[in-house]
Design an enzyme around this catalytic site. Structure first.
Site, PDB file in Angstrom:
ATOM      1  N   ARG A 107       0.826  -1.192   0.155  1.00  0.00           N
ATOM      2  CA  ARG A 107       0.027  -0.140   0.227  1.00  0.00           C
ATOM      3  C   ARG A 107       0.947   1.313   0.009  1.00  0.00           C
ATOM      4  O   ARG A 107       0.601   2.191  -0.780  1.00  0.00           O
ATOM      5  CB  ARG A 107      -0.978  -0.083   1.277  1.00  0.00           C
ATOM      6  N   LYS A 142       3.160  25.090  -4.184  1.00  0.00           N
ATOM      7  CA  LYS A 142       1.747  24.521  -3.600  1.00  0.00           C
ATOM      8  C   LYS A 142       1.888  23.012  -3.606  1.00  0.00           C
ATOM      9  O   LYS A 142       1.075  22.369  -4.262  1.00  0.00           O
ATOM     10  CB  LYS A 142       0.631  24.934  -4.544  1.00  0.00           C
ATOM     11  N   LYS A 174       6.882  40.210  -4.217  1.00  0.00           N
ATOM     12  CA  LYS A 174       5.652  40.428  -4.531  1.00  0.00           C
ATOM     13  C   LYS A 174       4.960  41.714  -4.086  1.00  0.00           C
ATOM     14  O   LYS A 174       5.739  42.618  -3.536  1.00  0.00           O
ATOM     15  CB  LYS A 174       4.823  39.157  -3.716  1.00  0.00           C
ATOM     16  N   GLU A 203       6.856  40.499  -9.211  1.00  0.00           N
ATOM     17  CA  GLU A 203       5.569  40.286  -9.835  1.00  0.00           C
ATOM     18  C   GLU A 203       4.846  41.719 -10.154  1.00  0.00           C
ATOM     19  O   GLU A 203       4.664  42.555  -9.324  1.00  0.00           O
ATOM     20  CB  GLU A 203       4.837  39.696  -8.477  1.00  0.00           C
ATOM     21  N   ASP A 226       0.613  38.661 -12.917  1.00  0.00           N
ATOM     22  CA  ASP A 226      -0.384  38.169 -11.790  1.00  0.00           C
ATOM     23  C   ASP A 226      -1.510  38.317 -12.278  1.00  0.00           C
ATOM     24  O   ASP A 226      -2.152  39.304 -12.329  1.00  0.00           O
ATOM     25  CB  ASP A 226      -0.065  38.689 -10.552  1.00  0.00           C
TER      26      ASP A 226
END
Ligand code: 13P
Ligand code: SF4
Length: 639
Positions: A107, A142, A174, A203, A226
């Protein structure tokens, strides 16, 4: 790839080791109470890890490590490569060892493999979607906490590239940083002073901020657009005009990726690759009395039937085919060579193991009474599918609008990687076919005949050939399906290129060339002309499949190569030439998915049917189309 893939594997396993330990501890806990009570400790099992869905495999070294962590006596044999495409039923790996260990590890091993393959699969969907553009697909941060290295490795196996690994290896300024520092310029100056060697990305949220970021000197390394609209991105590309690479980011879906890439942005970063990938369905089946034949049993069966069928059947295999197919081929060659061999043979049936356009070419050139069959007739070519007859015809009409009569001014030339209908289009408009070996000769002939050429479907082969012939970049026009070029742009063009590309060769990037050269200054870089011009420009040599093979065969022992072409061919060259140092040019092996669709299982089924007197999966071409396509092919062969 040897040294590079070995170090990549080591890095992967270093990152995976603590996760494996954690995962096994949470799953096995104080023991697998079911297996331990139902199976004797002496019993051995043999398991088949099989794909239940189509996708890209990533994480086999991790799965192997899981099994071997539980018992070092477990034997794990991978049957496909990292980055390789599988379809339902494909045997991925075989596992043999003590039942207690294999079942306790199963598994956890599958969880790693399924998750990583899911990320690689989703990445490949994005990479394929934008393959006709010059855009690179990037991941983000992410990722699953603790899984950063594994997730990012899986993205590479899917053909994507990595954005920064973490907060430490790149400066990304940013809006919050800008606000706190008191402006873009100030933020950049401070970051640059503190970390002069780190790349800087900034950005921007609108075109005014973009202008501000572009005005910084020396220029930043990348600008992130962005959450801009497609129209804003198009304007941003035109404003930046190549001065600083642009990255599109924010809410990117598969549906939007193509139109965003078509704006001309250099990168698209996609959080979904790692935060929303579904696990690839993979399972392990234990060997039973009704187990599927092993690869060697299947191979023996193919050889037996082939011997029985004798000279009436000729098996042709393209160099990009799997080894399990190559092992049974009567002739191995490139697309043209195979079509020629087929026509020369007196076999009644040609079994074509390649992709559809190749079998079609073979059917067009076949002698009367000869049948061409494919083990999987659905094996198409991504590049060939980028140009349909309708779309090319409507571009031709636009050319006719500008010049009155397109045929008076343009010779249409199609790369052999195209449908029979497009070859016929060339045949009946005074044009011809070319291959990657003779593209320059064909283009010369075409330009002697008429002042301009309309070349399809591969923009890269067309551009690389035209540039090598000395045609200036201003005289080469890339067609756009969405926005047909202006009459003025068309009048300036000597060569009009269809915007098609091969999703395998397009994946090599200039960064790959630079990285290999940095690591191995003595390397010779050899690439296929379906690669981008920027890659070809940095390579030492470029040429067709046959040229690549011949160069390696003729090289002195010890020569170090990085080869930019299909992975199965390069891996085979590695095995055939152990006296040379051969590696793939990219980190992720670029397998041609559709070439891999032909498996030994499908070949066996086809031969069994032929032995019963059936002719399944016959490739036929409409008579009228075949007539004109043959004319286009014969014009090429006559050169
Ligand atoms: P060849 O014509 O060299 O066989 O190449 C065909 C192909 O598909 C290359 O990607
Ligand atoms: Fe087509 Fe590219 Fe595969 Fe060649 S490698 S068959 S051009 S998709």
């Amino acid at each position: 790839m040897e040294a590079r893939s070995a170090s990549e594997r080591e890095a992967l396993l270093r990152a995976a080791a603590p996760l494996i330990e954690l995962a096994l501890a949470e799953d096995i806990g104080t023991g697998d109470v079911t297996t331990e009570t139902t199976l004797s400790p002496e019993s051995q099992v043999h398991g088949y890890i099989v794909a239940k869905a189509s996708g890209i495999i990533a994480g086999l070294p991790v799965a192997e490590m899981v099994f071997r962590y539980v018992a070092s006596t477990v034997r794990f044999i991978a049957r496909v490569g990292e980055g390789e495409e599988v379809s339902p039923g494909t045997l991925i790996a075989e596992v043999t060892g003590p039942a207690h260990a294999v079942l306790a590890a199963e598994r956890t091993a599958l969880n790693f493999l399924q998750r990583m393959s899911g990320v690689a699969t989703l990445t490949r969907c994005f990479v394929d979607a934008v393959a006709c553009t010059a855009t690179t697909i990037l991941d983000t941060r992410k990722t699953i906490p603790g899984w950063r290295a594994l997730d990012k490795y899986a993205v590479r196996m899917g053909g994507g590239a990595n954005h920064r690994m973490g907060l430490y290896d790149m400066i990304l300024i940013k809006d919050n940083h800008v606000a706190a520092a008191g402006g873009i310029r100030l933020a950049i100056e401070r970051a640059r002073a503190a970390h002069p060697h780190l790349p800087i990305e900034v950005e921007v949220r609108n075109l005014e901020e973009l202008q501000e970021a572009l005005a910084i000197t020396p220029p930043v390394d990348r600008i992130l657009l962005d959450n801009m609209s497609v129209e804003q991105m198009r304007q941003a590309v035109s404003i930046a005009a190549g001065r600083v690479p642009l990255e599109a980011s924010g809410g990117i879906t598969l549906g939007r990726a193509v139109e965003i890439a078509e704006t001309g942005v250099d990168y698209i970063s996609v959080g979904a690759l790692t935060h929303s990938a579904a696990a690839l369905d993979i399972s392990m089946e234990l060997a039973t009395a009704h187990r599927p034949p092993t690869p060697s049993e299947r191979s023996t069966r193919i050889a037996e039937i082939k011997a029985r069928l004798g000279r009436q059947v000729l098996i042709l295999a393209h160099h990009y085919q799997r080894d399990e197919i190559i092992a049974h081929a009567d002739v191995i060659g490139d697309s043209l060579e195979l079509a020629r061999q087929a026509a020369r043979s007196d076999a009644a049936v040609i079994v074509f193991c390649g992709v559809h356009f190749m079998a079609e070419t073979s059917a067009i050139l076949a002698r009367p009474g000869q049948d061409v069959v494919m083990p999987d007739p659905a094996a198409g070519c991504y590049l060939a599918n980028t140009a349909t007859l309708d779309a090319v015809q409507s571009a031709w009409e636009r050319l006719a609008e500008v010049f009155g009569d397109a045929e008076r001014v343009f010779t249409p030339v199609t790369y052999i990687n195209s449908s029979a209908a497009l070859k016929a289009f060339c045949g009946c408009h005074g044009g011809l076919v070319c291959t990657s070996s003779n593209a320059a000769r064909v283009l010369h002939a075409a330009l002697e005949q008429r002042e301009r050429v309309f070349f399809f479907p591969d923009q890269h082969l067309g551009r690389n050939t035209a540039r090598r012939m000395g045609i200036a970049p201003e005289e080469i026009l890339l067609w756009s399906r969405g926005h047909p070029p202006s009459a003025e742009a068309i009048r300036k063009a000597k060569v009009v290129l269809w915007p098609g590309a091969c999703n395998v060769h397009q994946r090599f990037r200039p960064q790959d060339v630079l990285a290999v050269r940095r690591q191995f200054p003595d390397v010779r870089i050899l690439v296929h002309p379906e690669c981008k011009q920027e890659v070809v420009a940095l390579a030492d040599d470029t040429g067709s499949t046959r040229h690549i093979i011949e160069q390696v065969q003729a090289a002195a022992p010890g020569t170090r190569w990085a080869i930019g072409t299909e992975a199965r061919l390069v891996q085979r060259l590695q095995r055939q030439h152990p006296e040379q140092q051969i590696m793939l040019l990219s980190e992720a092996p670029p397998f041609c998915r559709t070439m891999g669709q032909t498996t030994a299982e499908k070949l066996l089924q086809l031969l069994e049917a032929l032995a019963r007197g059936e002719r399944p999966h016959r490739i036929t071409v409409d008579q009228e189309i075949a007539h004109w396509a043959r004319i286009a092919l014969e014009r090429m062969l006559a050169l």
